[in-house]
Structures are given as structure tokens and as C-alpha cells.
Scaffold this motif. Structure first.
Motif, PDB file in Angstrom:
ATOM      1  N   LEU A  60      18.243  52.246  68.809  1.00  0.00           N
ATOM      2  CA  LEU A  60      17.433  53.208  68.054  1.00  0.00           C
ATOM      3  C   LEU A  60      17.334  54.567  68.741  1.00  0.00           C
ATOM      4  CD1 LEU A  60      14.567  50.802  66.921  1.00  0.00           C
ATOM      5  CD2 LEU A  60      16.369  51.778  65.477  1.00  0.00           C
ATOM      6  N   ALA A  61      18.163  54.781  69.751  1.00  0.00           N
ATOM      7  CA  ALA A  61      18.191  56.086  70.433  1.00  0.00           C
ATOM      8  C   ALA A  61      18.443  57.191  69.418  1.00  0.00           C
ATOM      9  CB  ALA A  61      19.274  56.090  71.502  1.00  0.00           C
ATOM     10  N   GLY A  62      17.634  58.250  69.501  1.00  0.00           N
ATOM     11  CA  GLY A  62      17.734  59.334  68.541  1.00  0.00           C
ATOM     12  C   GLY A  62      16.782  59.182  67.370  1.00  0.00           C
ATOM     13  N   GLU A  63      16.260  57.968  67.190  1.00  0.00           N
ATOM     14  CA  GLU A  63      15.311  57.729  66.107  1.00  0.00           C
ATOM     15  C   GLU A  63      13.905  57.486  66.641  1.00  0.00           C
ATOM     16  OE1 GLU A  63      15.016  55.265  61.920  1.00  0.00           O
ATOM     17  OE2 GLU A  63      16.845  55.255  63.108  1.00  0.00           O
ATOM     18  N   ILE A  64      13.797  56.873  67.822  1.00  0.00           N
ATOM     19  CA  ILE A  64      12.505  56.682  68.466  1.00  0.00           C
ATOM     20  C   ILE A  64      12.614  57.170  69.911  1.00  0.00           C
ATOM     21  CG2 ILE A  64      12.042  54.658  67.020  1.00  0.00           C
ATOM     22  CD1 ILE A  64      12.448  52.949  69.581  1.00  0.00           C
ATOM     23  N   ASP A  65      11.488  57.289  70.575  1.00  0.00           N
ATOM     24  CA  ASP A  65      11.470  57.655  71.996  1.00  0.00           C
ATOM     25  C   ASP A  65      11.780  56.388  72.800  1.00  0.00           C
ATOM     26  OD1 ASP A  65      10.814  58.281  74.639  1.00  0.00           O
ATOM     27  OD2 ASP A  65       9.135  59.578  74.064  1.00  0.00           O
ATOM     28  N   ALA A  92      13.169  44.806  63.531  1.00  0.00           N
ATOM     29  CA  ALA A  92      13.340  44.955  62.090  1.00  0.00           C
ATOM     30  C   ALA A  92      13.895  46.333  61.723  1.00  0.00           C
ATOM     31  CB  ALA A  92      12.022  44.709  61.372  1.00  0.00           C
ATOM     32  N   LEU A  93      13.461  47.381  62.417  1.00  0.00           N
ATOM     33  CA  LEU A  93      13.981  48.710  62.119  1.00  0.00           C
ATOM     34  C   LEU A  93      15.463  48.800  62.429  1.00  0.00           C
ATOM     35  CD1 LEU A  93      13.542  51.596  61.198  1.00  0.00           C
ATOM     36  CD2 LEU A  93      12.807  52.181  63.525  1.00  0.00           C
ATOM     37  N   ASP A  94      15.868  48.230  63.541  1.00  0.00           N
ATOM     38  CA  ASP A  94      17.287  48.234  63.898  1.00  0.00           C
ATOM     39  C   ASP A  94      18.125  47.523  62.834  1.00  0.00           C
ATOM     40  OD1 ASP A  94      19.632  48.530  65.447  1.00  0.00           O
ATOM     41  OD2 ASP A  94      19.296  46.592  66.424  1.00  0.00           O
ATOM     42  N   TYR A  95      17.585  46.455  62.282  1.00  0.00           N
ATOM     43  CA  TYR A  95      18.354  45.649  61.329  1.00  0.00           C
ATOM     44  C   TYR A  95      18.281  46.185  59.904  1.00  0.00           C
ATOM     45  CZ  TYR A  95      20.259  41.444  59.123  1.00  0.00           C
ATOM     46  OH  TYR A  95      21.039  40.561  58.403  1.00  0.00           O
ATOM     47  N   TYR A  96      17.103  46.680  59.492  1.00  0.00           N
ATOM     48  CA  TYR A  96      16.890  47.013  58.082  1.00  0.00           C
ATOM     49  C   TYR A  96      16.849  48.508  57.772  1.00  0.00           C
ATOM     50  CZ  TYR A  96      15.581  42.116  57.298  1.00  0.00           C
ATOM     51  OH  TYR A  96      15.579  40.742  57.204  1.00  0.00           O
ATOM     52  N   ARG A  97      17.080  49.363  58.743  1.00  0.00           N
ATOM     53  CA  ARG A  97      16.823  50.799  58.499  1.00  0.00           C
ATOM     54  C   ARG A  97      17.679  51.374  57.374  1.00  0.00           C
ATOM     55  NH1 ARG A  97      19.099  53.468  64.160  1.00  0.00           N
ATOM     56  NH2 ARG A  97      20.636  51.835  64.606  1.00  0.00           N
ATOM     57  N   ARG A 103       8.537  51.796  61.509  1.00  0.00           N
ATOM     58  CA  ARG A 103       8.402  53.110  62.160  1.00  0.00           C
ATOM     59  C   ARG A 103       6.928  53.396  62.455  1.00  0.00           C
ATOM     60  NH1 ARG A 103      12.421  54.368  58.243  1.00  0.00           N
ATOM     61  NH2 ARG A 103      14.445  54.798  59.225  1.00  0.00           N
ATOM     62  N   ARG A 104       6.078  53.077  61.491  1.00  0.00           N
ATOM     63  CA  ARG A 104       4.650  53.299  61.709  1.00  0.00           C
ATOM     64  C   ARG A 104       4.146  52.466  62.881  1.00  0.00           C
ATOM     65  NH1 ARG A 104      -0.349  51.428  61.232  1.00  0.00           N
ATOM     66  NH2 ARG A 104      -1.966  52.918  60.634  1.00  0.00           N
TER      67      ARG A 104
END
Length: 301
Positions: free
Chosen positions: A170-175, A273-278, A289-290
Motif C-alpha cells: 500500500l506504499a503511496g496510498e497510506i503512510d 482488505a484494502l490491499d485485496y479489494y481496493r 481506509r477510514r
């Protein structure tokens, strides 16, 4: 099993096939109205049956095991302070459908979200009371946390490799640096020393129903198990605002170590889940994300 999964996916999209399955095993209900229910969930297809029932048909083999578990254990958990589904009948593979399936009670409500809740502090206390009541149920014979419930409730260290990989992806999408620091802190928290308790395993907005501005029900007990209660604290970051989290924690009387592990579980659930379903599930991705944002904000405060 991949062939069975493809077969199941085609089946659950065919209303006529679902009705034949119902008629063959529960003819007393086969003339009731039957309609698909839109859901962001990925494990089961849901059909509303009449006014007060629904069908849950697994989309994949892991979900089939979950249906059987819910039919076995949900009656043993009652009563709880919020409505939960009641198993009304368990179906067998038939008509080309490869797995067990079930009929449950239908619970009226809308997917919980902050804009549907009149008082976040009241919602926090309600959720905490539900979790406390679940934890108080006798665990004798209950299924231990592990592969059967996607490892919800196991020691966090068992989730280390997957979590670090998801954070890196998720680099670039989260810290990722801040996320890594939270994860390290959660791993360093003392492990649960108390006896294992019942955990729902997936208390998040998609599995909560709101009605008249309040949390009314908890659904989808597919990840039910007996383990570390910290995993059920995830809802504190996935749904509740920062100002309501202290009330949630106070009602449950959560110690520092458990709270920190809960923070780790919320981060885990969010990044996995974000990594898989984004790219495939916007509703679930936004919820994740929240959760990540709330976890990182709490940790940096």
C-alpha cells in the motif's frame, strides 16, 4: 474445489435455480417471494424470503464451513442484547449447488454508518455491552480461533508476515512508516493472559444494522470463534469516531495491552482488505481506509 466455486457463483446468480433448491428441501416456503439482496460482502449470496426470512448461499468453500458453524452455535449464544440471526433450516448440496446453505431469520435495518446513528456515544456503549455479553457466554466446546475463522483471535504475531506484506503493497496510498510503527507496537503488547472468550471476529459496519438511529443488530457470525477478545475491538476504529472510543473502552473495561492489540487488529483488518479489494470493492475499501486513518491518528495523538 475451484470448479465448485465457479459453479456456485453461477448458481447464486440464477433466481430460478435458487428457487428450485429451496423448493426441493423446504417446500413449505417455496411459494414465498424471493429476491436477491445487494451486499458488499463477498462470502455469501443473500436472498430475502418472504417478510421475515432470508437464504444465505456460500460463494466459496470457506463460507460453506461458516454456514454450518452458525447453525450450530448461534442458538447457543442467545440471548444477546442486540438482535442476531436465528437459523431456521440448514440445506444440503443439491440442484447443482455444491455446498451446505441455510435459511435464517430476516432482521430489518440498514447497514450501520455514522450518518445513520443519532448518538455515537450511545452506539459505542451499545456495541460494548454486546461484546461484553458475547464474551460472558460459556465457551465449552466452542471452535478455537485459527484457520476455521480466518485466525481472528489468535496471537497477533501469527498475522505478522501477511500484515507487513500488505502494508508494503500500500506504499503511496497510506503512510507505511506510521503503519509499520503501529504494527510493531501492537506486536510488542503483552499477549492475552486471560482465558479465551467468544469472539464474533468481524464486527464492522457491514455486519451491523441500524434502525431508528441506533445499532439494532449484529449479523454474519461466520468468523465466530474462541480466542483473544482484542480482535472484536476493531469496530472502535472501523465505525466509531475518536470522541466515542473512550466510552466504548470504558464500558468494556479494556486494559492497555488489550487496547493496543485491538489497535493492531484494526490495522490488520484495514490493510489486508484494502490491499485485496481496493480495485474491486469500493465500499469495503473506503471502510478500510477510514479504519487505517483512525488508527494512525490515535497512535500519533
Amino acid at each position: 474445489m475451484a470448479g465448485g466455486q465457479i459453479q456456485a457463483e453461477a448458481f447464486v446468480s440464477d433466481l430460478a435455480a435458487v428457487r428450485r433448491l429451496l423448493a426441493g428441501q423446504f417446500p413449505q416456503w417455496c411459494d414465498l417471494p424471493l429476491s436477491p439482496v445487494a451486499s458488499a460482502g463477498t462470502d455469501n449470496a443473500i436472498y430475502r424470503l418472504g417478510d421475515d426470512m432470508c437464504l444465505r448461499l456460500p460463494r466459496r468453500p470457506e463460507a460453506a464451513d461458516q454456514v454450518e458453524k452458525e447453525c450450530r452455535w448461534l442458538p447457543a449464544l442467545a440471548p444477546l442484547p442486540l438482535a442476531v440471526p436465528k437459523p431456521l433450516g440448514q440445506g444440503a448440496p443439491a440442484e447443482g449447488f455444491p455446498w451446505p446453505w441455510a435459511v435464517f431469520s430476516w432482521i430489518e435495518g440498514e447497514t450501520a454508518s455514522l450518518d445513520r446513528l443519532d448518538d455515537p456515544l450511545e452506539a459505542a456503549a451499545t456495541l460494548a455491552r454486546f461484546i461484553a455479553a458475547l464474551q460472558a457466554v460459556d465457551v465449552t466446546g466452542g471452535p478455537p480461533s485459527g484457520p476455521q475463522n480466518h485466525f481472528r483471535g489468535v496471537p497477533l504475531a501469527q498475522m505478522d508476515r501477511r500484515t507487513r506484506r500488505a502494508i508494503a503493497n500500500l506504499a503511496g496510498e497510506i503512510d507505511v512508516q506510521a503503519a509499520g510503527a503501529v504494527w510493531e507496537a501492537a506486536l510488542a503488547a503483552p499477549r492475552c493472559a486471560a482465558a479465551p472468550v467468544w469472539v464474533h471476529g468481524d464486527i464492522q459496519p457491514g455486519n451491523l444494522l441500524a434502525r431508528d438511529g441506533r445499532i439494532a443488530a449484529v449479523i454474519d457470525f461466520g468468523l465466530l470463534g474462541v480466542g483473544d477478545p482484542a480482535c472484536d475491538l476493531t469496530v472502535a476504529w472501523m465505525l466509531l469516531p475518536a470522541e466515542a472510543r473512550p466510552a466504548f473502552r470504558a464500558v468494556l473495561a479494556v486494559d492497555d495491552a488489550t487496547w493496543l492489540r485491538g489497535c493492531g487488529w484494526a490495522l490488520y483488518a484495514g490493510v489486508i482488505a484494502l490491499d485485496y479489494y481496493r480495485d474491486s470493492n469500493p465500499l469495503l475499501s473506503n471502510m478500510c481506509r477510514r479504519a487505517i486513518t483512525e488508527v494512525l491518528a490515535d497512535f500519533s495523538a
